[in-house]
Design a protein around this motif. Sequence first.
Motif, short mmCIF file in Angstrom:
data_model
loop_
_atom_site.label_atom_id
_atom_site.label_comp_id
_atom_site.label_asym_id
_atom_site.label_seq_id
_atom_site.Cartn_x
_atom_site.Cartn_y
_atom_site.Cartn_z
N ALA A 31 39.12 31.47 35.47
CA ALA A 31 38.19 31.60 36.59
C ALA A 31 38.59 32.74 37.52
CB ALA A 31 38.13 30.28 37.36
N ARG A 32 39.89 32.97 37.69
CA ARG A 32 40.34 34.07 38.56
C ARG A 32 40.16 35.42 37.89
NH1 ARG A 32 45.82 32.64 41.87
NH2 ARG A 32 44.94 30.95 43.10
N THR A 33 40.39 35.49 36.61
CA THR A 33 40.29 36.78 35.93
C THR A 33 38.85 37.15 35.60
OG1 THR A 33 40.67 35.73 33.79
CG2 THR A 33 42.59 36.65 34.94
N HIS A 34 37.99 36.17 35.43
CA HIS A 34 36.58 36.41 35.12
C HIS A 34 35.70 35.59 36.06
CE1 HIS A 34 38.76 37.43 31.44
NE2 HIS A 34 37.80 38.32 31.23
N PRO A 35 35.60 35.99 37.35
CA PRO A 35 34.83 35.19 38.31
C PRO A 35 33.34 35.22 37.99
CG PRO A 35 35.53 37.24 39.30
CD PRO A 35 36.17 37.18 37.95
N ARG A 36 32.69 34.07 38.21
CA ARG A 36 31.26 33.98 37.93
C ARG A 36 30.44 33.88 39.21
NH1 ARG A 36 29.87 31.88 32.38
NH2 ARG A 36 31.80 32.09 31.24
N SER A 37 30.90 33.12 40.19
CA SER A 37 30.12 32.94 41.41
C SER A 37 30.44 34.07 42.40
CB SER A 37 30.43 31.59 42.05
OG SER A 37 31.76 31.58 42.54
N LEU A 38 29.56 34.20 43.38
CA LEU A 38 29.74 35.24 44.40
C LEU A 38 31.02 34.97 45.19
CD1 LEU A 38 28.67 37.71 45.90
CD2 LEU A 38 27.44 36.16 47.40
N TRP A 39 31.26 33.70 45.54
CA TRP A 39 32.47 33.34 46.29
C TRP A 39 33.72 33.70 45.51
CZ3 TRP A 39 33.87 32.71 50.98
CH2 TRP A 39 35.06 32.09 51.29
N LYS A 41 33.97 36.00 43.18
CA LYS A 41 34.09 37.46 43.11
C LYS A 41 34.64 38.03 44.41
CE LYS A 41 30.43 38.15 39.73
NZ LYS A 41 29.11 38.68 39.46
N LEU A 42 34.21 37.48 45.55
CA LEU A 42 34.75 37.93 46.83
C LEU A 42 36.23 37.61 46.95
CD1 LEU A 42 31.87 37.00 49.30
CD2 LEU A 42 32.56 39.28 48.56
N ARG A 43 36.63 36.43 46.48
CA ARG A 43 38.03 36.07 46.50
C ARG A 43 38.84 37.00 45.60
NH1 ARG A 43 39.33 30.59 44.30
NH2 ARG A 43 37.39 30.12 45.35
N ALA A 44 38.27 37.39 44.46
CA ALA A 44 38.97 38.31 43.56
C ALA A 44 39.14 39.68 44.21
CB ALA A 44 38.20 38.45 42.25
N VAL A 45 38.14 40.14 44.95
CA VAL A 45 38.25 41.42 45.66
C VAL A 45 39.30 41.30 46.76
CG1 VAL A 45 37.03 43.01 47.19
CG2 VAL A 45 35.94 42.21 45.11
N TRP A 46 39.32 40.18 47.47
CA TRP A 46 40.28 39.98 48.55
C TRP A 46 41.71 40.01 48.02
CZ3 TRP A 46 40.46 40.33 53.55
CH2 TRP A 46 41.50 39.75 54.25
N ASN A 47 41.93 39.50 46.82
CA ASN A 47 43.27 39.45 46.23
C ASN A 47 43.62 40.71 45.44
OD1 ASN A 47 43.93 36.92 47.22
ND2 ASN A 47 42.90 35.89 45.54
#
Length: 119
Positions: A31-39, A41-47
């Motif tokens: 889920a972290r490496t391949h985000p599906r939801s907008l939330w 994806k935003l968390r992935a960008v933040w990290n």
Amino acid sequence: MRPEQEQELIRTKLEEELGEMHFLKSAEVVARTHPRSLWAKLRAVWNYELELPLISIGASFAVLVAIVFVTQLEEKVDKAEPTRNLPRAERQLVEAGGNTYWKDDYEKAVDDVEVKNQS
């Protein structure tokens, strides 16, 4: 031995060695490496890890500070001596006491001496 047989042998040996290991949070990792939801994806960008070259940034900052310093210095010089920027044709020469001076420099020196004498 053929490459396919060699790969199969390596695969079976790897499965035997790793058979006892279980990854508990594999779904979370996916889920972290391949985000599906907008939330997500935003968390992935933040990290996201950002690497900045310090030498390039430092050199750019130093050049920027130098440019600002030089422009400020030029402005102070321009305000302090406005007649020095006149072309030579517009400045006049004055003879006083057997010496030749620029008229604006002579007037400034005379004003300075008069101010000192009044004090």
